[in-house]
Every structure is written in structure tokens, then in C-alpha cells.
Design an enzyme around this catalytic site. Structure first.
Site, short mmCIF file in Angstrom:
data_model
loop_
_atom_site.label_atom_id
_atom_site.label_comp_id
_atom_site.label_asym_id
_atom_site.label_seq_id
_atom_site.Cartn_x
_atom_site.Cartn_y
_atom_site.Cartn_z
N ASP A 197 0.85 -1.18 0.00
CA ASP A 197 0.00 0.00 0.00
C ASP A 197 0.89 1.24 0.00
O ASP A 197 2.12 1.12 0.11
CB ASP A 197 -0.95 -0.01 1.22
CG ASP A 197 -2.28 0.66 0.88
OD1 ASP A 197 -3.33 0.00 0.99
OD2 ASP A 197 -2.26 1.84 0.47
N TYR A 247 -15.54 8.60 -10.13
CA TYR A 247 -15.22 7.21 -9.80
C TYR A 247 -15.89 6.28 -10.82
O TYR A 247 -15.25 5.39 -11.38
CB TYR A 247 -15.73 6.92 -8.39
CG TYR A 247 -15.69 5.48 -7.96
CD1 TYR A 247 -16.86 4.73 -7.86
CD2 TYR A 247 -14.49 4.86 -7.63
CE1 TYR A 247 -16.85 3.41 -7.45
CE2 TYR A 247 -14.46 3.53 -7.20
CZ TYR A 247 -15.64 2.82 -7.12
OH TYR A 247 -15.63 1.51 -6.70
C1 VAH Z 1 -18.58 3.32 -3.23
N1 VAH Z 1 -18.27 1.25 -1.97
O1 VAH Z 1 -19.53 3.55 -2.53
C2 VAH Z 1 -18.03 1.89 -3.26
C3 VAH Z 1 -18.72 1.09 -4.35
C4 VAH Z 1 -20.93 0.51 -5.38
C5 VAH Z 1 -20.25 1.27 -4.32
O2 VAH Z 1 -18.22 1.40 -5.58
O3 VAH Z 1 -18.05 4.17 -3.91
#
Ligand code: VAH
Length: 313
Positions: free
Chosen positions: A32, A140
Site C-alpha cells: 500500500d 469514480y
Molecule cells: C462506493 N463502496 O460507494 C463503493 C462502491 C458501489 C459502491 O463502488 O463508492
């Protein structure tokens, strides 16, 4: 040998212990960016690796003669909205380094996690299909959508054996999650034990696909142990277990802690949750490599509360 990048994280830490139990402590290197999880750092082979630095990753791969990499380092949905450029940089740069090490034959096999975050508000929300419209509204989610395209590209063009799962929200007790929108489903159990109450940052009817960590780890091991010819999807597989709302979890907890109370104070993460599916169709994973989940919501509640009682008492 196996290298886990992001081994101090919520999934990476449990994957480390599981892979060591299967392949032996000396065949699994945890790594990490910092010594942020001492259980992991002190549990066996551990190296500081900066996933954004090609030389750092390559040095570790050569030092330990690594042939398989699990790339579990990423900035998740909620934090990624606070630091969009950093999320893009970490999530994409780390993937390119690992894919290129495989293309150039320094390693043989890669696991890379995708997420239901690849889906967006225009995606059908019920029983979301494997192939459907994907207009993610989080950075993301964008990194996971385009990361899937790169994984499939490297498989088709360079025969890189990269395998991927679209994880739902993952619930676990050993390590706190970091910066996810589904983290409420972990926090609620800690608060239920500590305070018998929880202020939830999503509203009561926010239904999301979820999974207990043991199921997620099993799916990860299963897909990596499957025969290459059985992995027919090289972008990323839909993966499902259970879907529920904060209200559903509250009812499940009240079966064990009748006086538990929840209150709702939605924040910026509500918009993220609203953009994601309510439930996922994972029929391709079930047919291609025999995926099957085990933990129901009540099983999750049972396991979370019994383990956390021990942790807090
Ligand atoms: C998030 N735990 O909340 C992650 C995941 C589907 C959720 O990608 O970003």
C-alpha cells in the site's frame, strides 16, 4: 507469487488474509502507499508501493517474482467527487501500470475491481442487465467505465489475462471502508452496537445493491481460479447478492436490538446513490463461472452484530 496493491483498504485487507490462507503466507505480498493498517503490515510480507509510480510497482514485481496482481487501490465515489482530478489520476494511472506490466510479460494475470458505479441515472434501475446504457455521473464511475474498456482492449489486443467484477456496496466489519456512498451500510452496524442509534446520510427508501464481504471475496477468488476459456466477458461482470434500503437494514437490526433508532439526514451522497441501480442481473457470472451468493440481509446483520459486539466489548 501474488501482489495485492491497496492491501490496507476495505477489500484489499480481507483479500490478503484469504489469499494467504489459500496460497501460503510466503506467496502473497501485501502493499500500500502507507502503513495505514497495522494488522496487514505486521501479518506477513508487506511493501510500500505507490500505485501511481510505474517504477515502484515494477520494482516490487521483480523483487518478489510476482505473476499475479490484484489492483485494489482506488479513490471511491464520495471522495472522488471532492478530488476529481486526483481520483482520475490514481484510478487510471494505476490501471495502466498494471496492464502494461502484463502486456510486457512481467506478470501473467490481473484482477481489477469495477463497480455498479459504472451505471448512471439513464440506466434501467431494476435488475440492471450486463449490457445496457452506462452514463455514470461520478468521476469514480467514469474511471470504472473507461477502465473496463481498457481491460477488454488489453485482452483483445495483447491477450492480457485481466478479470474484473462490478462490485456492489460491500459490507464488512474487519476494516472500515474509505469514502464510499454505500459506507452507511457499514457505519449503521457500528453505531447500532455503540449508540443504538444512527443518523443515516441516505434517505430511508434508497435501495442499493449490496454484498457481504465474504461473498465478495469468494467471487474474487472464484473468477481468478476459473479456467480462462470460461471468462467470456473481459470488460467486467455484473455481480449481485442482495438489495436493500436503510429502512430494510433498520428492520433487520431491530430483530436483534429492538430499541435501535435511525434518523435521516441526506447529504451530497444522496445524489450519487440516486444515480445507481436498485438491483443487478448477474446471470452471466452465474452461468459462466458458477457464481452464487450466500449471505442474506439477516445473515449479514447476524454476522456484523456478533463480530462487532466482540470488537467493542
Ligand atoms: C462506493 N463502496 O460507494 C463503493 C462502491 C458501489 C459502491 O463502488 O463508492
Amino acid at each position: 507469487k501474488i501482489l495485492i496493491i491497496g492491501a490496507c483498504g476495505q477489500i484489499g485487507s480481507e483479500l490478503t488474509f484469504k489469499l494467504r490462507s489459500i496460497y501460503g503466507d510466503d506467496n502473497v505480498v501485501a502493499s500500500d502507499i502507507s502503513y495505514s493498517n497495522l494488522d496487514i503490515v505486521n501479518s506477513g510480507l508487506f511493501e510500500i508501493v505507490d500505485a501511481k509510480d510505474y517504477a515502484s510497482v515494477k520494482t516490487c514485481v521483480e523483487k518478489f517474482n510476482i505473476d499475479t496482481v490484484y489492483l485494489m487501490a482506488a479513490m471511491l465515489s464520495a471522495t472522488g467527487e471532492k478530488y476529481p482530478m486526483e481520483a482520475w489520476d490514481l484510478n487510471m494511472t494505476s490501471l495502466f501500470h498494471v496492464l502494461n506490466l502484463a502486456k510486457d510479460n512481467f506478470i501473467k494475470k490481473v484482477f481489477w475491481p469495477s463497480s455498479i458505479a459504472v451505471f448512471g441515472p439513464t440506466t434501467p434501475k431494476e435488475y440492471t442487465p450486463q449490457y445496457t446504457i452506462m452514463e455514470p455521473t461520478t468521476v469514480y464511475g467514469m474511471t470504472k467505465q473507461v477502465g473496463e474498456r481498457w481491460c477488454e482492449y488489453y485482452f483483445n489486443k495483447y491477450q492480457v489475462d485481466v478479470r474484473s467484477l462490478r462490485y456492489p456496496g460491500i459490507i464488512s466489519w474487519k476494516t472500515l471502508p474509505g469514502g464510499g456512498t454505500t459506507d452507511y451500510a457499514v457505519e449503521i452496524y457500528h453505531e447500532a452496537i455503540k449508540n443504538k442509534s444512527y443518523e443515516c446520510f441516505l434517505k430511508d427508501e434508497s435501495e442499493l445493491p449490496m454484498m457481504f464481504m465474504d461473498d465478495a471475496i469468494k467471487a474474487t477468488v472464484d473468477i481468478m481460479q476459473a479456467k480462462a476459456e470460461d471468462i467470456k466477458i473481459r470488460s467486467s461482470y455484473n455481480l449481485a447478492a442482495v438489495s436493500f434500503t436503510p429502512e430494510d437494514i433498520t428492520e433487520s437490526i431491530k430483530k436483534q436490538i429492538p430499541e435501535f433508532e435511525i434518523s435521516y439526514k441526506p447529504d451530497y451522497r444522496q445524489d450519487i446513490a440516486n444515480s445507481w441501480p436498485k438491483s443487478i442481473n448477474d446471470s452471466y457470472a452465474r452461468q459462466d463461472w458458477k457464481w452464487k451468493h450466500q449471505f442474506s440481509l439477516d445473515d449479514i446483520t447476524e454476522e456484523m452484530l456478533s463480530q462487532l459486539r466482540k470488537k467493542y466489548n
